[in-house]
Write an enzyme that holds these catalytic residues in place. Sequence first.
Site, mmCIF file in Angstrom:
data_model
loop_
_atom_site.group_PDB
_atom_site.id
_atom_site.type_symbol
_atom_site.label_atom_id
_atom_site.label_comp_id
_atom_site.label_asym_id
_atom_site.label_seq_id
_atom_site.Cartn_x
_atom_site.Cartn_y
_atom_site.Cartn_z
ATOM 1 C CG HIS A 118 40.422 41.006 31.081
ATOM 2 N ND1 HIS A 118 40.115 42.020 30.217
ATOM 3 C CD2 HIS A 118 39.343 40.871 31.903
ATOM 4 C CE1 HIS A 118 38.900 42.481 30.482
ATOM 5 N NE2 HIS A 118 38.419 41.809 31.503
ATOM 6 C CG HIS A 363 39.220 49.533 36.331
ATOM 7 N ND1 HIS A 363 39.706 50.740 35.887
ATOM 8 C CD2 HIS A 363 38.070 49.812 37.016
ATOM 9 C CE1 HIS A 363 38.898 51.711 36.295
ATOM 10 N NE2 HIS A 363 37.895 51.172 36.967
ATOM 11 C CB CYS A 364 41.966 44.602 32.406
ATOM 12 S SG CYS A 364 42.580 45.677 31.144
ATOM 13 C CB ALA A 365 38.355 43.326 36.465
#
Length: 404
Positions: A118, A363-365
């Site tokens: 992100h 995982h911030c994706a």
Amino acid sequence: MQNFKKYFPIFANNPWLVFFDSWASAQKPGYVIDWVKQYLENDYANIHRGSYDLSERSELLYEDSKKKVADFINANSRVEISYTYNATYAMNLLATSLARSKQLVKWDKVLVLISEHHANVVPWLILKEEIWIELDFVMLDDNYEIDFEDFKKKLDDKVKIVSFAYVSNVTGTIFDLPKVNEILKKMKNRPLFVIDASQAIQHFKVDVQALDCDYLVFTWHKIMAEWWIGVLYGKKELLKELRPSFSGWWSINWVKKDSFQDAWLPSKFEMWTPNLNWAVSLLKALEFIESIGGYETLTNHENELVAYFLEKFKKYEDKIELIWPKDEKNRVGVFSIKIKWMNQWDVSDFMSEHNICVRAWHHCAEPFMTEYPKTATCRVSLYIYNDKEDIDKFFIALDELLNR
Ligand SMILES: Cc1ncc(COP(=O)(O)O)c(C=O)c1O
């Protein structure tokens, strides 16, 4: 296999710990911890405008750390290195500064990979909201590598920035950025090439000149320094033209009641009281890496662990999905796994009961996770202090979980 655990006090203080969450943040060697303490006890003072001895000693250490970082990534000069707080901060600073400098304006396009963290999505989304740029996502192929057909299709004249991660923090793919650069070089108006090296720099040599990137960001807490220090690298001639999106005390040459002048490089992008003890910690983290044999040691150790993990994993292939590229040469030591019938949080909670630290979720994706694995995964990430015994413990726990 060499034992590197002994260099990291966390393991002496937590003898049962199996730490498989280094891609979130790496553990710190005693060498780094001790040096930061020693620095604070002996040499600490604010730098830049203090002419007294203590301040000068601190300034020297700060400059040494910059020189070390410049060498480490093969930058032309230390003035191409600006310290930020972390990679997220560096990317936001870059994006907003490009907008402020009118190098990115309405309808200009930014291309990122669908798998980006992100930190390399949201800064551009903010500019989309605020100044109406466009953001487009390049897809990955079935092997989690860049889909170059899709990339070429999307790379039109409106693209001003290509901002790609070097390594995916979900799949561990080392993306073929030299090939990206070859394609960009052939364009009449080459877009700026930005790299997020946050998951690369701790595993292998990142050479900014060989990559020919214009800007590169990364974060140091993943490479054994303390948290709260990151890097924005930029080519000198580009940094000179870029106006920082905010400013303050060290980033100006002069201030009058109605105007000010930006400072020269590299101070222009370091507007605050510098992160001195963190700069010392990264200098010492790099010295530590050199002392154990540099990247060669890091890579060999990791490769051995990866091979061992994969050998053990074969038995589980029909029950557990592994989200990563098949080609061994293009990946580093992270295993995003999905136990098909389970909530991945439950997997990580179960591991935690066995003193095994892994990370579950997106995982911030999120753009990637909603597009590809379609749900969360449980991420097992390896680093220099892991050993085969850690992997054995993980698989023993996994067996217990699957047999429930
Ligand atoms: C690829 C990638 N980029 C950026 C970041 C953000 O790093 P930081 O939180 O230090 O800014 C991360 C953190 O996990 C990452 O994996």
